[in-house]
Write a protein that holds these residues in place. Sequence first.
Motif, PDB file in Angstrom:
ATOM      1  N   ARG A  24       0.801  -1.323   0.171  1.00 35.12           N
ATOM      2  CA  ARG A  24       0.124   0.048   0.080  1.00 35.12           C
ATOM      3  C   ARG A  24       0.915   1.175   0.275  1.00 35.12           C
ATOM      4  N   THR A  25       0.330   2.258  -0.565  1.00 35.82           N
ATOM      5  CA  THR A  25       1.133   3.584  -0.724  1.00 35.82           C
ATOM      6  C   THR A  25       0.731   4.304   0.543  1.00 35.82           C
ATOM      7  N   PRO A  26       1.617   4.886   1.418  1.00 37.10           N
ATOM      8  CA  PRO A  26       1.317   5.590   2.590  1.00 37.10           C
ATOM      9  C   PRO A  26       0.859   6.933   2.072  1.00 37.10           C
ATOM     10  N   ILE A  27      -0.074   7.687   2.685  1.00 42.45           N
ATOM     11  CA  ILE A  27      -0.521   8.982   2.281  1.00 42.45           C
ATOM     12  C   ILE A  27      -0.316   9.745   3.610  1.00 42.45           C
ATOM     13  N   ALA A  28       0.438  10.771   3.761  1.00 41.60           N
ATOM     14  CA  ALA A  28       0.609  11.595   4.934  1.00 41.60           C
ATOM     15  C   ALA A  28      -0.346  12.867   4.581  1.00 41.60           C
ATOM     16  N   GLY A  29       0.167  13.999   4.263  1.00 38.24           N
ATOM     17  CA  GLY A  29      -0.596  15.178   4.000  1.00 38.24           C
ATOM     18  C   GLY A  29      -1.141  15.113   2.640  1.00 38.24           C
ATOM     19  N   ASP A  49      -3.629   5.652   4.848  1.00 39.52           N
ATOM     20  CA  ASP A  49      -3.700   6.855   5.516  1.00 39.52           C
ATOM     21  C   ASP A  49      -2.975   6.752   6.820  1.00 39.52           C
ATOM     22  N   ILE A  50      -2.022   7.762   6.989  1.00 34.97           N
ATOM     23  CA  ILE A  50      -1.352   7.669   8.074  1.00 34.97           C
ATOM     24  C   ILE A  50      -1.163   8.912   8.904  1.00 34.97           C
ATOM     25  N   TRP A  51      -2.266   9.792   8.636  1.00 33.63           N
ATOM     26  CA  TRP A  51      -2.290  11.263   8.803  1.00 33.63           C
ATOM     27  C   TRP A  51      -2.850  11.017  10.506  1.00 33.63           C
ATOM     28  N   SER A  73       4.409  18.906  10.330  1.00 28.65           N
ATOM     29  CA  SER A  73       4.122  19.569   8.992  1.00 28.65           C
ATOM     30  C   SER A  73       4.993  20.880   8.972  1.00 28.65           C
ATOM     31  N   PHE A  74       5.017  21.534   7.726  1.00 26.93           N
ATOM     32  CA  PHE A  74       5.753  22.997   7.457  1.00 26.93           C
ATOM     33  C   PHE A  74       5.618  23.824   8.666  1.00 26.93           C
ATOM     34  N   THR A  75       4.031  23.862   8.870  1.00 25.53           N
ATOM     35  CA  THR A  75       3.784  24.790   9.824  1.00 25.53           C
ATOM     36  C   THR A  75       4.213  24.561  11.123  1.00 25.53           C
ATOM     37  N   GLN A 101      -1.900  26.594   3.276  1.00 25.28           N
ATOM     38  CA  GLN A 101      -2.710  25.286   3.266  1.00 25.28           C
ATOM     39  C   GLN A 101      -1.822  24.223   2.970  1.00 25.28           C
ATOM     40  N   ILE A 102      -0.889  24.468   2.069  1.00 29.62           N
ATOM     41  CA  ILE A 102       0.149  23.410   1.883  1.00 29.62           C
ATOM     42  C   ILE A 102       1.277  23.244   3.055  1.00 29.62           C
ATOM     43  N   GLN A 103       1.300  24.345   3.667  1.00 28.53           N
ATOM     44  CA  GLN A 103       2.171  24.218   5.041  1.00 28.53           C
ATOM     45  C   GLN A 103       1.662  23.510   5.924  1.00 28.53           C
ATOM     46  N   GLY A 109       8.243  14.357   6.266  1.00 26.25           N
ATOM     47  CA  GLY A 109       8.451  13.116   5.560  1.00 26.25           C
ATOM     48  C   GLY A 109       8.205  12.954   3.958  1.00 26.25           C
ATOM     49  N   GLY A 110       6.948  13.400   4.028  1.00 25.81           N
ATOM     50  CA  GLY A 110       6.378  13.489   2.443  1.00 25.81           C
ATOM     51  C   GLY A 110       7.475  14.157   1.601  1.00 25.81           C
ATOM     52  N   ASN A 111       7.738  15.324   2.053  1.00 25.97           N
ATOM     53  CA  ASN A 111       8.744  15.978   1.121  1.00 25.97           C
ATOM     54  C   ASN A 111      10.189  15.348   0.692  1.00 25.97           C
ATOM     55  N   PRO A 117      13.598  16.427  -6.915  1.00 25.47           N
ATOM     56  CA  PRO A 117      15.148  17.016  -6.673  1.00 25.47           C
ATOM     57  C   PRO A 117      14.775  18.569  -6.303  1.00 25.47           C
ATOM     58  N   ALA A 118      13.409  18.971  -6.576  1.00 22.02           N
ATOM     59  CA  ALA A 118      12.923  20.455  -6.194  1.00 22.02           C
ATOM     60  C   ALA A 118      12.407  20.634  -4.773  1.00 22.02           C
ATOM     61  N   GLY A 119      12.557  19.620  -3.987  1.00 19.05           N
ATOM     62  CA  GLY A 119      11.837  19.439  -2.761  1.00 19.05           C
ATOM     63  C   GLY A 119      12.667  20.351  -1.907  1.00 19.05           C
ATOM     64  N   ASP A 120      12.133  21.253  -1.049  1.00 20.25           N
ATOM     65  CA  ASP A 120      12.878  22.279  -0.774  1.00 20.25           C
ATOM     66  C   ASP A 120      13.466  22.069   0.904  1.00 20.25           C
ATOM     67  N   ASP A 160       7.894  -1.740   2.627  1.00 19.74           N
ATOM     68  CA  ASP A 160       7.305  -2.037   3.898  1.00 19.74           C
ATOM     69  C   ASP A 160       7.722  -1.161   5.100  1.00 19.74           C
ATOM     70  N   GLU A 161       8.393  -0.018   4.730  1.00 20.77           N
ATOM     71  CA  GLU A 161       9.019   0.837   5.614  1.00 20.77           C
ATOM     72  C   GLU A 161       8.148   2.306   5.678  1.00 20.77           C
ATOM     73  N   LEU A 162       8.335   2.768   6.774  1.00 19.61           N
ATOM     74  CA  LEU A 162       7.941   4.329   6.854  1.00 19.61           C
ATOM     75  C   LEU A 162       8.961   4.853   7.238  1.00 19.61           C
ATOM     76  N   ARG A 178      18.767  29.598   0.377  1.00 25.39           N
ATOM     77  CA  ARG A 178      18.178  30.707  -0.672  1.00 25.39           C
ATOM     78  C   ARG A 178      17.454  29.696  -1.691  1.00 25.39           C
ATOM     79  N   LYS A 179      16.185  30.156  -1.858  1.00 23.72           N
ATOM     80  CA  LYS A 179      15.465  29.543  -2.839  1.00 23.72           C
ATOM     81  C   LYS A 179      15.439  30.461  -3.845  1.00 23.72           C
ATOM     82  N   VAL A 180      15.327  30.067  -5.373  1.00 21.58           N
ATOM     83  CA  VAL A 180      15.226  30.920  -6.504  1.00 21.58           C
ATOM     84  C   VAL A 180      13.979  30.371  -7.281  1.00 21.58           C
TER      85      VAL A 180
HETATM   86  C1  LIG Z   1       0.133  23.715  -4.554  1.00 15.96           C
HETATM   87  C2  LIG Z   1       1.291  22.984  -4.067  1.00 15.96           C
HETATM   88  C3  LIG Z   1       2.387  23.604  -3.846  1.00 15.96           C
HETATM   89  C4  LIG Z   1       3.719  23.183  -3.581  1.00 15.96           C
HETATM   90  N1  LIG Z   1       4.815  23.702  -3.244  1.00 15.96           N
HETATM   91  C5  LIG Z   1       5.881  23.037  -2.777  1.00 15.96           C
HETATM   92  C6  LIG Z   1       7.087  23.963  -2.571  1.00 15.96           C
HETATM   93  O1  LIG Z   1       7.174  25.191  -2.629  1.00 15.96           O
HETATM   94  N2  LIG Z   1       8.273  23.292  -2.260  1.00 15.96           N
HETATM   95  C7  LIG Z   1       8.196  21.666  -2.010  1.00 15.96           C
HETATM   96  O2  LIG Z   1       9.240  21.225  -1.569  1.00 15.96           O
HETATM   97  N3  LIG Z   1       7.210  21.130  -2.140  1.00 15.96           N
HETATM   98  C8  LIG Z   1       6.099  21.715  -2.374  1.00 15.96           C
HETATM   99  N4  LIG Z   1       4.818  21.077  -2.803  1.00 15.96           N
HETATM  100  C9  LIG Z   1       4.916  19.667  -2.688  1.00 15.96           C
HETATM  101  C10 LIG Z   1       4.441  18.965  -1.333  1.00 15.96           C
HETATM  102  O3  LIG Z   1       3.521  19.888  -0.707  1.00 15.96           O
HETATM  103  C11 LIG Z   1       5.618  18.423  -0.501  1.00 15.96           C
HETATM  104  O4  LIG Z   1       6.178  17.693  -0.990  1.00 15.96           O
HETATM  105  C12 LIG Z   1       5.098  18.068   0.797  1.00 15.96           C
HETATM  106  O5  LIG Z   1       5.968  17.902   1.765  1.00 15.96           O
HETATM  107  C13 LIG Z   1       4.491  16.464   0.721  1.00 15.96           C
HETATM  108  O6  LIG Z   1       4.100  16.161   2.058  1.00 15.96           O
HETATM  109  P1  LIG Z   1       2.677  15.342   2.048  1.00 15.96           P
HETATM  110  O7  LIG Z   1       2.648  14.854   3.610  1.00 15.96           O
HETATM  111  O8  LIG Z   1       1.510  15.932   1.740  1.00 15.96           O
HETATM  112  O9  LIG Z   1       2.860  13.878   1.221  1.00 15.96           O
HETATM  113  P2  LIG Z   1       1.919  13.148   0.379  1.00 15.96           P
HETATM  114  O10 LIG Z   1       1.291  13.676  -0.612  1.00 15.96           O
HETATM  115  O11 LIG Z   1       1.111  12.323   1.646  1.00 15.96           O
HETATM  116  O12 LIG Z   1       3.047  11.590   0.227  1.00 15.96           O
HETATM  117  C14 LIG Z   1       4.132  12.073  -0.794  1.00 15.96           C
HETATM  118  C15 LIG Z   1       5.030  10.771  -1.161  1.00 15.96           C
HETATM  119  O13 LIG Z   1       5.726  10.444   0.080  1.00 15.96           O
HETATM  120  C16 LIG Z   1       5.129   9.090   0.698  1.00 15.96           C
HETATM  121  N5  LIG Z   1       5.285   9.360   2.022  1.00 15.96           N
HETATM  122  C17 LIG Z   1       4.768  10.312   2.954  1.00 15.96           C
HETATM  123  N6  LIG Z   1       4.923  10.262   4.298  1.00 15.96           N
HETATM  124  C18 LIG Z   1       5.902   9.113   4.245  1.00 15.96           C
HETATM  125  C19 LIG Z   1       6.423   8.535   5.471  1.00 15.96           C
HETATM  126  N7  LIG Z   1       6.493   9.203   6.433  1.00 15.96           N
HETATM  127  N8  LIG Z   1       7.314   7.458   5.008  1.00 15.96           N
HETATM  128  C20 LIG Z   1       7.330   6.928   3.808  1.00 15.96           C
HETATM  129  N9  LIG Z   1       6.724   7.555   2.692  1.00 15.96           N
HETATM  130  C21 LIG Z   1       5.802   8.433   2.963  1.00 15.96           C
HETATM  131  C22 LIG Z   1       3.896   8.850   0.024  1.00 15.96           C
HETATM  132  O14 LIG Z   1       3.795   7.492   0.018  1.00 15.96           O
HETATM  133  C23 LIG Z   1       3.951   9.527  -1.396  1.00 15.96           C
HETATM  134  O15 LIG Z   1       4.874   8.785  -2.073  1.00 15.96           O
HETATM  135  C24 LIG Z   1       3.647  21.635  -3.201  1.00 15.96           C
HETATM  136  C25 LIG Z   1       2.407  21.039  -3.387  1.00 15.96           C
HETATM  137  C26 LIG Z   1       1.630  21.615  -4.136  1.00 15.96           C
HETATM  138  C27 LIG Z   1       0.145  20.743  -4.202  1.00 15.96           C
END
Ligand SMILES: Cc1cc2nc3c(=O)[nH]c(=O)nc-3n(C[C@H](O)[C@H](O)[C@H](O)COP(=O)(O)OP(=O)(O)OC[C@H]3O[C@@H](n4cnc5c(N)ncnc54)[C@H](O)[C@@H]3O)c2cc1C
Length: 266
Positions: A24-29, A49-51, A73-75, A101-103, A109-111, A117-120, A160-162, A178-180
């Motif tokens: 199963r694919t985990p979903i956090a945020g 769902d692991i929320w 969360s980012f917040t 909202q995204i923060q 962990g999701g990031n 590669p653009a994950g901040d 099978d890992e989190l 710095r993010k550009v």
């Molecule tokens: C409008 C918008 C703007 C965004 N802007 C940015 C931005 O500026 N910078 C940026 O870096 N990202 C941005 N993002 C991307 C996103 O918000 C981030 O990557 C966020 O951190 C993902 O976290 P999540 O909990 O929502 O992950 P999810 O969507 O729940 O999961 C993402 C992936 O990670 C896996 N996963 C989640 N948690 C775990 C865990 N604990 N263990 C194992 N696997 C896990 C899931 O299976 C999935 O494959 C943006 C997204 C949107 C929709």
Amino acid sequence: MSTLDLRRASTVDEALRILHDEPRTPIAGATDVYVALNFGQPMPTRYLDIWALDELRTIGVRGDTLVLGAMASFTSLIHSPLVADRLPMLIEAAKLVGGAQIQNRGTLGGNIANGSPAGDSLPVLAAVDAVLVLRSVTGTRRVAITEFYTGYRKSVLRPDELITAIEVAPFAGRQYFRKVGTRAALAISKIVLAGVRDATPRIAFGSVAPTVVRARATEQALGAGATIEEASEILAGEIAPIDDLRSSASYRMRVATNLLHHFWSS
Ligand SMILES: Cc1cc2nc3c(=O)[nH]c(=O)nc-3n(C[C@H](O)[C@H](O)[C@H](O)COP(=O)(O)OP(=O)(O)OC[C@H]3O[C@@H](n4cnc5c(N)ncnc54)[C@H](O)[C@@H]3O)c2cc1C
């Protein structure tokens, strides 16, 4: 009727048991998963769902190591006094992720697991040699974030890992982030530099290669007294920006060099 199959876990142990028993694919945020589901990409149909796993939201210190729960969360990072004290550049990064909202929904962990590669957060974590705690029913292992990615959005994380936590050992030096992007808010990065300025500088870039890049040769050169011009030439051999819809390779290379100069002179 949805063709998606969703289960919810209420404890980490339950989540790990489910992941052990069935793929199963985990979903956090869900901020990345929802986007992918709505863009017609081939996607898995079974989710977990692991929320509700509040035990993974803790931000604390163990010994002298900063321990960030993977579901922070980012917040919560932005408002954490511990993060402000020890890793303020992560707060700078978190403030520039999406909008409010995204923060609120997006997790650290999701990031990391999403592996863009653009994950901040990734250059910040790479620059400070963060260690990821990966748990399954068979045990816990720790993997340096610099060893975690094996290619574009590929990692050593098993199905099978989190990711349960991120550990950051103490370090000395001034932090720089710095993010550009196209604009200050709600923009995916074109280039990110996170660094620690010290006698042994540490520098990591995002959006310049298939994975986050630690610029070790450039670090070593600067630490050994190279000029910034010499270091910039070395950097050109360490990163491989690409042309894509967000930017051109030559623009990214120029910006990466400018950021290196700014990091080293600030
Ligand atoms: C409008 C918008 C703007 C965004 N802007 C940015 C931005 O500026 N910078 C940026 O870096 N990202 C941005 N993002 C991307 C996103 O918000 C981030 O990557 C966020 O951190 C993902 O976290 P999540 O909990 O929502 O992950 P999810 O969507 O729940 O999961 C993402 C992936 O990670 C896996 N996963 C989640 N948690 C775990 C865990 N604990 N263990 C194992 N696997 C896990 C899931 O299976 C999935 O494959 C943006 C997204 C949107 C929709």
